[in-house]
Design a protein around this motif. Structure first.
Motif, PDB file in Angstrom:
ATOM      1  N   GLN A 289      46.726  46.473  44.666  1.00  0.00           N
ATOM      2  CA  GLN A 289      45.507  46.508  43.376  1.00  0.00           C
ATOM      3  C   GLN A 289      46.442  46.186  42.433  1.00  0.00           C
ATOM      4  O   GLN A 289      46.404  45.453  41.350  1.00  0.00           O
ATOM      5  N   ILE A 290      46.957  47.026  41.808  1.00  0.00           N
ATOM      6  CA  ILE A 290      47.829  47.063  40.856  1.00  0.00           C
ATOM      7  C   ILE A 290      49.091  45.686  40.625  1.00  0.00           C
ATOM      8  O   ILE A 290      48.595  45.045  39.758  1.00  0.00           O
ATOM      9  N   ARG A 291      49.916  45.003  41.848  1.00  0.00           N
ATOM     10  CA  ARG A 291      50.156  44.030  42.176  1.00  0.00           C
ATOM     11  C   ARG A 291      49.205  43.140  41.292  1.00  0.00           C
ATOM     12  O   ARG A 291      49.979  41.908  41.259  1.00  0.00           O
ATOM     13  N   GLU A 292      47.719  42.618  42.176  1.00  0.00           N
ATOM     14  CA  GLU A 292      47.207  41.588  41.554  1.00  0.00           C
ATOM     15  C   GLU A 292      46.961  41.347  40.092  1.00  0.00           C
ATOM     16  O   GLU A 292      46.544  39.711  39.601  1.00  0.00           O
ATOM     17  N   ILE A 293      46.649  42.561  39.775  1.00  0.00           N
ATOM     18  CA  ILE A 293      46.797  43.068  38.135  1.00  0.00           C
ATOM     19  C   ILE A 293      47.718  42.134  37.924  1.00  0.00           C
ATOM     20  O   ILE A 293      47.508  40.826  36.848  1.00  0.00           O
ATOM     21  N   GLY A 294      48.979  42.332  37.745  1.00  0.00           N
ATOM     22  CA  GLY A 294      50.432  41.553  37.576  1.00  0.00           C
ATOM     23  C   GLY A 294      49.921  40.325  37.831  1.00  0.00           C
ATOM     24  O   GLY A 294      50.027  39.255  36.344  1.00  0.00           O
ATOM     25  N   ASN A 295      49.397  39.832  39.241  1.00  0.00           N
ATOM     26  CA  ASN A 295      49.655  38.092  39.459  1.00  0.00           C
ATOM     27  C   ASN A 295      48.313  37.250  38.282  1.00  0.00           C
ATOM     28  O   ASN A 295      48.567  36.713  37.833  1.00  0.00           O
ATOM     29  N   LYS A 299      48.398  34.672  35.678  1.00  0.00           N
ATOM     30  CA  LYS A 299      47.706  33.213  35.891  1.00  0.00           C
ATOM     31  C   LYS A 299      47.155  33.049  34.578  1.00  0.00           C
ATOM     32  O   LYS A 299      46.226  31.837  34.361  1.00  0.00           O
ATOM     33  N   SER A 300      46.264  33.849  33.728  1.00  0.00           N
ATOM     34  CA  SER A 300      45.425  34.329  32.913  1.00  0.00           C
ATOM     35  C   SER A 300      46.277  33.324  31.946  1.00  0.00           C
ATOM     36  O   SER A 300      45.760  32.801  31.001  1.00  0.00           O
ATOM     37  N   GLY A 301      47.880  33.222  31.716  1.00  0.00           N
ATOM     38  CA  GLY A 301      48.344  32.586  30.523  1.00  0.00           C
ATOM     39  C   GLY A 301      47.879  33.244  29.604  1.00  0.00           C
ATOM     40  O   GLY A 301      48.402  32.908  27.765  1.00  0.00           O
ATOM     41  N   CYS A 302      47.716  33.857  29.017  1.00  0.00           N
ATOM     42  CA  CYS A 302      47.688  35.171  27.869  1.00  0.00           C
ATOM     43  C   CYS A 302      48.742  36.383  27.301  1.00  0.00           C
ATOM     44  O   CYS A 302      49.338  36.455  28.881  1.00  0.00           O
ATOM     45  N   ARG A 303      48.962  36.380  26.657  1.00  0.00           N
ATOM     46  CA  ARG A 303      49.206  37.306  26.419  1.00  0.00           C
ATOM     47  C   ARG A 303      49.177  38.736  26.523  1.00  0.00           C
ATOM     48  O   ARG A 303      47.825  38.710  26.258  1.00  0.00           O
ATOM     49  N   PHE A 304      50.066  39.398  27.080  1.00  0.00           N
ATOM     50  CA  PHE A 304      48.872  41.196  27.457  1.00  0.00           C
ATOM     51  C   PHE A 304      49.709  42.278  27.025  1.00  0.00           C
ATOM     52  O   PHE A 304      50.612  42.081  26.953  1.00  0.00           O
ATOM     53  N   LEU A 305      48.659  43.715  26.586  1.00  0.00           N
ATOM     54  CA  LEU A 305      49.861  44.657  27.369  1.00  0.00           C
ATOM     55  C   LEU A 305      48.721  45.807  28.209  1.00  0.00           C
ATOM     56  O   LEU A 305      48.026  45.826  27.907  1.00  0.00           O
ATOM     57  N   TRP A 306      49.756  46.007  29.166  1.00  0.00           N
ATOM     58  CA  TRP A 306      49.455  46.846  30.227  1.00  0.00           C
ATOM     59  C   TRP A 306      49.181  47.844  30.729  1.00  0.00           C
ATOM     60  O   TRP A 306      50.255  48.066  30.822  1.00  0.00           O
ATOM     61  N   VAL A 307      48.553  48.871  30.731  1.00  0.00           N
ATOM     62  CA  VAL A 307      48.780  50.714  30.847  1.00  0.00           C
ATOM     63  C   VAL A 307      48.475  50.187  32.910  1.00  0.00           C
ATOM     64  O   VAL A 307      47.667  50.675  32.953  1.00  0.00           O
ATOM     65  N   VAL A 308      49.539  50.144  33.215  1.00  0.00           N
ATOM     66  CA  VAL A 308      49.533  51.035  34.765  1.00  0.00           C
ATOM     67  C   VAL A 308      49.260  52.563  35.518  1.00  0.00           C
ATOM     68  O   VAL A 308      50.117  53.670  34.366  1.00  0.00           O
ATOM     69  N   LYS A 309      48.908  52.899  35.807  1.00  0.00           N
ATOM     70  CA  LYS A 309      48.924  54.286  36.215  1.00  0.00           C
ATOM     71  C   LYS A 309      48.482  54.559  37.767  1.00  0.00           C
ATOM     72  O   LYS A 309      47.751  53.686  38.140  1.00  0.00           O
ATOM     73  N   HIS A 327      59.796  44.622  41.395  1.00  0.00           N
ATOM     74  CA  HIS A 327      60.880  44.611  40.656  1.00  0.00           C
ATOM     75  C   HIS A 327      60.479  42.940  40.526  1.00  0.00           C
ATOM     76  O   HIS A 327      60.548  42.180  39.553  1.00  0.00           O
ATOM     77  N   GLU A 328      60.236  42.361  41.522  1.00  0.00           N
ATOM     78  CA  GLU A 328      60.231  40.706  41.537  1.00  0.00           C
ATOM     79  C   GLU A 328      58.912  40.527  40.252  1.00  0.00           C
ATOM     80  O   GLU A 328      59.000  39.609  39.264  1.00  0.00           O
ATOM     81  N   LEU A 329      58.067  41.483  40.477  1.00  0.00           N
ATOM     82  CA  LEU A 329      56.549  40.518  39.077  1.00  0.00           C
ATOM     83  C   LEU A 329      56.978  41.206  38.318  1.00  0.00           C
ATOM     84  O   LEU A 329      56.887  40.332  37.418  1.00  0.00           O
ATOM     85  N   VAL A 413      41.130  42.598  44.468  1.00  0.00           N
ATOM     86  CA  VAL A 413      40.665  41.262  43.214  1.00  0.00           C
ATOM     87  C   VAL A 413      41.264  40.462  43.524  1.00  0.00           C
ATOM     88  O   VAL A 413      42.433  41.567  43.425  1.00  0.00           O
ATOM     89  N   LYS A 414      41.588  39.080  43.903  1.00  0.00           N
ATOM     90  CA  LYS A 414      42.616  38.430  43.897  1.00  0.00           C
ATOM     91  C   LYS A 414      42.970  38.241  42.001  1.00  0.00           C
ATOM     92  O   LYS A 414      42.398  38.200  41.431  1.00  0.00           O
ATOM     93  N   GLY A 415      44.698  38.314  42.269  1.00  0.00           N
ATOM     94  CA  GLY A 415      44.625  37.404  40.778  1.00  0.00           C
ATOM     95  C   GLY A 415      44.422  36.149  40.129  1.00  0.00           C
ATOM     96  O   GLY A 415      44.280  36.141  39.088  1.00  0.00           O
ATOM     97  N   GLU A 416      44.082  35.367  41.453  1.00  0.00           N
ATOM     98  CA  GLU A 416      43.590  34.369  40.663  1.00  0.00           C
ATOM     99  C   GLU A 416      42.421  34.624  40.321  1.00  0.00           C
ATOM    100  O   GLU A 416      41.796  33.612  39.143  1.00  0.00           O
ATOM    101  N   GLU A 417      41.567  35.153  40.531  1.00  0.00           N
ATOM    102  CA  GLU A 417      40.641  35.040  40.177  1.00  0.00           C
ATOM    103  C   GLU A 417      39.908  36.057  38.856  1.00  0.00           C
ATOM    104  O   GLU A 417      39.672  35.869  37.577  1.00  0.00           O
ATOM    105  N   ILE A 418      41.237  37.057  38.892  1.00  0.00           N
ATOM    106  CA  ILE A 418      41.527  38.099  37.518  1.00  0.00           C
ATOM    107  C   ILE A 418      41.698  37.177  36.471  1.00  0.00           C
ATOM    108  O   ILE A 418      41.236  37.440  35.283  1.00  0.00           O
ATOM    109  N   GLY A 419      42.870  36.082  36.603  1.00  0.00           N
ATOM    110  CA  GLY A 419      43.322  35.510  35.394  1.00  0.00           C
ATOM    111  C   GLY A 419      42.219  34.726  35.362  1.00  0.00           C
ATOM    112  O   GLY A 419      42.019  34.723  33.781  1.00  0.00           O
TER     113      GLY A 419
END
Length: 470
Positions: A289-295, A299-309, A327-329, A413-419
């Motif tokens: 899920q963490i990696r889908e959020i990154g994707n 995909k959202s095209g927005c700038r972001f500040l993301w806190v990973v836990k 690493h890739e993401l 939840v898939k990255g495309e829908e999150i975006g």
């Protein structure tokens, strides 16, 4: 002599006892600050040991900023883990405090001057009430969630009696008098599992609510007028004590932590362009899920500040950001946003002009902080009370909620829908306008003559009267 003069010459003495976890500790310390500012004498009772490093650091900063607050340490008895029926470190913290509650009696009795009121955590009700009744001290809880959730908590004994305490036959909706029904899908999932520790505490404590002198909730009418009216109008359950809306309990100066790199990065971004993503102090997500959020953020095209836990308890956080996110993401996100894996100053971030939206689990402190700053929320409940809080977010106009995402870890939840949903939130002029309206209502509540100040004056008058009669 006016009430104000009386308070300054004979200030009420109030003791506060928070429970385990930052979600419980934070509103208690903010309430303590409000009581100090209203000329109360405050004693903070702190349980030892704490569950997380963040808690102990937070308490230290508080006492450095408010040396006039007295500290009393409450040393907990060792807990036999085999008898607790839980592996959650925070629920085990609740249970350790409950089983040590009898030790509070001499501690509270020894306080000088005598207490006008004792305010303690909702998770301690059934254990503390026998102690407090013997001492004849007015007793209150700080309910560390929404008024909507307190309505459900208060009504829970009635609801369960209809289903003979069997979660398997709970109705599809909970019909709470005076309020919109709560769907079964929004009930905290642990309440649907027989014999777990959280359900046991919830059930025992909800039965005892009528024995409280009053209930404090970090909320305000502009956010939850319907629930507050139903609770104080006697609709939800007969015999409920008064509910005091003491919010919004705003972020305090002592909470500031060093986050220069984050603020420096935000300073370089356009107004309202950044989506802030954080799921609170105790939500650990799966790597998938963490990696889908990154994707999704890419995909959202927005700038972001993301806190990973990655872990529930901060003391267990060992792996670096690249191992958790990949690493890739991390390479793909360079130049598009800022990713951190440390404790952040959420209040400072939400206050920043560059932040235009908040992807949140809907822990109640986060909801109120977003309301205070007028930042729209994309609700993504993970566990506990968070779907019920998400209803408040949606109904108040503070944000939007994608129900199909379910509970955290039910589905990835898939990255495309999150975006897509992030983009929808960030582009919505209606959401921005509605969130600004909620912010204005919150600010009104704290202004001179606002509802919060009136509530405190009413309480102090009651405490002065009750002290004379004891």
């Amino acid at each position: 002599m006016s009430i104000s003069d009386a308070l300054q010459s004979h200030p009420p003495h109030v003791a506060l006892l928070p429970s385990a976890g930052m979600g419980h500790l934070t509103p208690f310390l903010r309430l303590a600050v409000q009581l100090v500012r209203h000329h109360c004498r405050v004693t903070l009772i702190t349980a030892h040991p704490t569950v997380s490093l963040a808690e102990s650091q937070f308490i230290s900063r508080f006492f450095s900023a408010f040396p006039q607050v007295s500290q009393v340490q409450f040393h907990l008895l060792p807990l036999d883990l085999s008898s607790a029926n839980s592996t959650d470190p925070f629920f085990l913290g609740f249970e350790a405090m409950r089983r040590s509650a009898h030790l509070l009696s001499p501690l509270l009795a020894s306080l000088s001057p005598p207490l006008h009121a004792f305010i303690y955590d909702v998770s301690l009700i059934s254990s503390v009430i026998p102690v407090i009744e013997a001492l004849n001290i007015p007793n209150y809880i700080l309910f560390t969630s929404s008024a909507r959730m307190f309505s459900f908590f208060s009504y829970f004994p009635t609801f369960t009696s209809k289903s003979n305490d069997d979660p398997a036959v709970f109705d599809d909706v909970v019909e709470i008098p005076g309020l919109m029904p709560v769907p079964k899908s929004s009930i905290p999932p642990l309440l649907l599992i027989p014999n777990n520790l959280f359900a046991k505490i919830f059930k025992e404590d909800s039965y005892k609510v009528a024995k409280l002198t009053g209930v404090f909730i970090n909320t305000f009418e502009g956010l939850e007028a319907e629930s507050l009216e139903a609770l104080n109008g006697g609709k939800v359950r007969e015999g409920l004590p008064s509910v005091f809306a003491v919010g919004p309990l705003a972020v305090c100066e002592f909470e500031r932590v060093e986050c220069g790199d984050q603020l420096k990065w935000l300073d370089e971004q356009p107004v309202g362009s950044v989506v802030y993503v954080s799921f609170g102090s105790r939500t650990a997500m799966s790597r998938d899920q963490i990696r889908e959020i990154g994707n999704g953020l890419i995909k959202s095209g927005c700038r972001f500040l993301w806190v990973v836990k990655d872990k529930k308890v901060d003391k267990e956080e060992e792996e670096g950001l690249e191992n958790v996110v990949g690493h890739e993401l991390m390479e793909r996100m360079k130049g598009k946003g800022l990713v951190v894996k440390t404790w952040v100053d959420q209040g400072e971030i939400l206050a920043h002009r560059a932040v235009g939206g908040f992807v949140s689990h809907c822990g109640w402190n986060s909801v109120v902080e977003a309301a205070w700053h007028g930042v729209p929320i994309l609700a993504w409940p993970q566990h506990g009370d968070q779907k019920i809080n998400a209803e408040v977010v949606e109904r108040s106009g503070l944000g939007m909620w994608v129900r199909s995402w379910g509970w955290g870890e039910q589905v990835v939840v898939k990255g495309e829908e999150i975006g897509e949903r992030i983009r929808e939130m960030m582009e919505s002029k209606l959401l921005r306008r509605e969130a600004a309206g909620v912010k204005e209502e919150g600010r009104k509540a704290l202004r001179d003559g606002g509802s919060c100040g009136i509530t405190f004056m009413r309480l102090f008058e009651e405490w002065q009267m009750s002290n004379r009669s004891i």
